[in-house]
Design a protein around this motif. Sequence first.
Motif, short mmCIF file in Angstrom:
data_model
loop_
_atom_site.label_atom_id
_atom_site.label_comp_id
_atom_site.label_asym_id
_atom_site.label_seq_id
_atom_site.Cartn_x
_atom_site.Cartn_y
_atom_site.Cartn_z
N ILE A 1 -4.21 -0.17 8.35
CA ILE A 1 -5.03 1.06 8.43
C ILE A 1 -4.12 2.27 8.56
N ILE A 2 -3.10 2.16 9.41
CA ILE A 2 -2.19 3.29 9.59
C ILE A 2 -1.52 3.63 8.25
N THR A 3 -1.07 2.58 7.56
CA THR A 3 -0.38 2.82 6.29
C THR A 3 -1.32 3.45 5.28
N ALA A 4 -2.55 2.95 5.24
CA ALA A 4 -3.50 3.50 4.29
C ALA A 4 -3.79 4.97 4.60
N ALA A 5 -3.94 5.27 5.90
CA ALA A 5 -4.17 6.66 6.30
C ALA A 5 -2.98 7.51 5.89
N ALA A 6 -1.77 6.95 6.03
CA ALA A 6 -0.58 7.72 5.68
C ALA A 6 -0.54 8.00 4.19
N VAL A 7 -1.01 7.05 3.40
CA VAL A 7 -1.01 7.27 1.95
C VAL A 7 -1.94 8.43 1.61
N VAL A 8 -3.08 8.49 2.30
CA VAL A 8 -4.08 9.51 1.99
C VAL A 8 -3.71 10.86 2.59
N TYR A 9 -3.29 10.85 3.87
CA TYR A 9 -3.13 12.13 4.58
C TYR A 9 -1.68 12.55 4.78
N VAL B 1 0.84 -1.20 0.00
CA VAL B 1 0.00 0.00 0.00
C VAL B 1 0.88 1.25 0.00
N TRP B 2 1.92 1.24 0.80
CA TRP B 2 2.76 2.43 0.90
C TRP B 2 3.53 2.67 -0.39
N SER B 3 4.06 1.60 -0.97
CA SER B 3 4.89 1.79 -2.16
C SER B 3 4.05 1.82 -3.43
N GLY B 4 2.82 1.36 -3.36
CA GLY B 4 1.95 1.39 -4.54
C GLY B 4 2.39 0.46 -5.64
#
Lengths: 372, 355
Positions: free
Chosen positions: B322-330, B164-167
Amino acid sequence: MTTERALRTVDMHINVGPQHPATHGVFRMVLEVDGERVAGCTPYIGYLHRGFEKLAENEEWQEVIIHLDRTDYISQFNNELCYAMGMERLLGVEPPERAEYARVILAELNRIVSHMMFYGAFGADVGALTPFLYAFRERERLQRLFEAVSGARLMHFYFRAGGLKEDLPEGFADELRRMLPAVQHGIDECDRLLTQNEVFLSRTVGVGKLAASEAIAYGCSGPVLRASGVREDVRRSDPYSLYPTLDFDVPVGKNGDCFDRYWVRLAEMRESVRIVQQCLDRLPEGPIRTPVPRYPHFRVEPGEIYVHTENPRGDYGLYLVSKGGVQPYRVKLRSPCFCNLMALGPMLRDSYLADAVVILGSLDIVLGEVDR
Amino acid sequence: MTLPADIDALVRLFVVANVVLLVVLVLIYIERKVLAHIQQRLGPMRTGFHGILQTPADAIKLLIKEDLTPQSADRWVFQLAPFLVFVPIFMMFVTIPFTGELVVRNLDLGIFYLVAFSSLHVVGLLMAGWGSDNKYALLGGVRAAAQLISFELPLAFAILGVVVWSGSLNLKEIVELQTGIPFLLLQPLGVLIFLVASLAELSRTPFDIPTAESEVIGGPLVEYSGMRWSIFMLAEYASLFATAAIAAAIYLGGWEWPFAPRAGELDGWAARLAGVTWFVIKTLGLIILVFWLRGTLPRLRIDQLMGFAWKMLIPFSFINLIITAAAVVYGGVILLAGWLATGGFAYAVYIRSRR
């Protein structure tokens, strides 16, 4: 409309032993398992039965000692001590002081060696490989000392009626004095290696609980009994040899689980070091054997006697009957391991298959003594 | 000179397969030595200098032994099982990058492919357990199935954090994203979960429950001997190597971090050597960590292990995701929450173990 129909399951019988790595010798149990749960256990013993009690009736009094070495073959000096005391009481002789001290020193060192064996094997039962080798390094130190004393590493044949076979080797006391701090350090190291380990704790605490009342009812003794919280030690409750004059504690557990049985043994090793230290400080010079009538044959006065000692595994008792002949009329061994093993059934209640191995290990049985 | 694509792939596969075989031999030797020195022994000393020929000698011995099948065994299942364990694990090496170039095929769905293949060998273990017609083997096989399937989830979710972080699912791209900060620092909770879950996937101490020596005496392997047994061993060490290589790539920055040669700074071969060196250091470090744990820890019980997987690892791997996904968005600052969550994880383990 759906009718609940229970899936028909069959409990599986698993044969553990006599050639299973976790049975500590040739103990065999058939475990009835429901998945990983133990539902029942049928023990089978006798694979190491050598008829010690009958053999003893056909050997001369002193020769029986070699068979005693082979009963509990990890605490030989303690066995010999018990038998030698029995003969002495029948004969009405007292061993000289130096012999008494030497006996207690050897018996207590033997206790350390025996508990080290337990420590290593118990670690292996729980799945840790390393404690075994650390324990054997510590054992080896003392085994070498035993070898110097008796000439043998395992079957010592060193205690006699009235004293010892021969004097302690030259420099024994100095060597032991030098060695004791290392032994103490080794025990501490073993303690650090396993006792506080989280995985070890989760495998042993609360596993295989044995209530004090049950332990007494099954005739358990030694560390197994003391771990359940009963302060019972033959060295204190029916003192023999020099033990009344020695200062030592009897460690007692609280919960009677596998961890307490482990912990009690570890604490006992420390007490043994204390005892050896005290004996070493007081070890006198002098004769090592009170003369007993030996010609034409060594005979023991007619009579019968029950002697027991606190072996590393518990209350080791011998019932000796003499009819005045060159051979004992009857030798009966009260085996602590046998009684401790009886408690396996209640301990295995609600346990997992993996626990069964740990529980058996925590009893520290020696089959040579169970089967005799 | 460039080879045609098919020939190129074949050559690479051949090289990688042989390298893996060689690595397995070396790993077995290293494990024996590391374990021996932890236990104050010398380990193999007699065969060759400090025993370095011991593993080849053992391998030869195993290969020339008679191929035994128990009479009551389910013949086909029994004989096929080692290969069903071995093949999926070797298939993983198709896309594991040793360096940017040293890879058979750099698949765009690389991580997906790896996760898929890493969960296949449980079938082989279950077959070995069932086909041996041995109760210990059956118990071990069922234990293996339960354990490997349970730990598949936290493992995949931990890797998902990285994805998720690296896409990207491409391992090469993931490594190239780590030239600055390795994902070790961005995904602390993920690393922890990945390490624990992969220890369980590999059936390594403290999770060596399927093969527990003192309980089920080798579990599924108990009836195997000779070549079939050695194939199990080969698969075990190959999967250890694969897992360590994946961990080195997705969390430790693979062959680039910390000192990637800048373009033009080193010529081709020196840069390749630097890459391989980093890869070897990281992978070997992780592998030795696994050996070290084996020399230190006892074994957990199956119920404790399953409880740990379902009640601790899976919830916390969700939190990580969830934390990683939030980091990607925000924005990346939120990744700092990962460190807090790691603390929370440690505290939860502590609470669970308190008695």
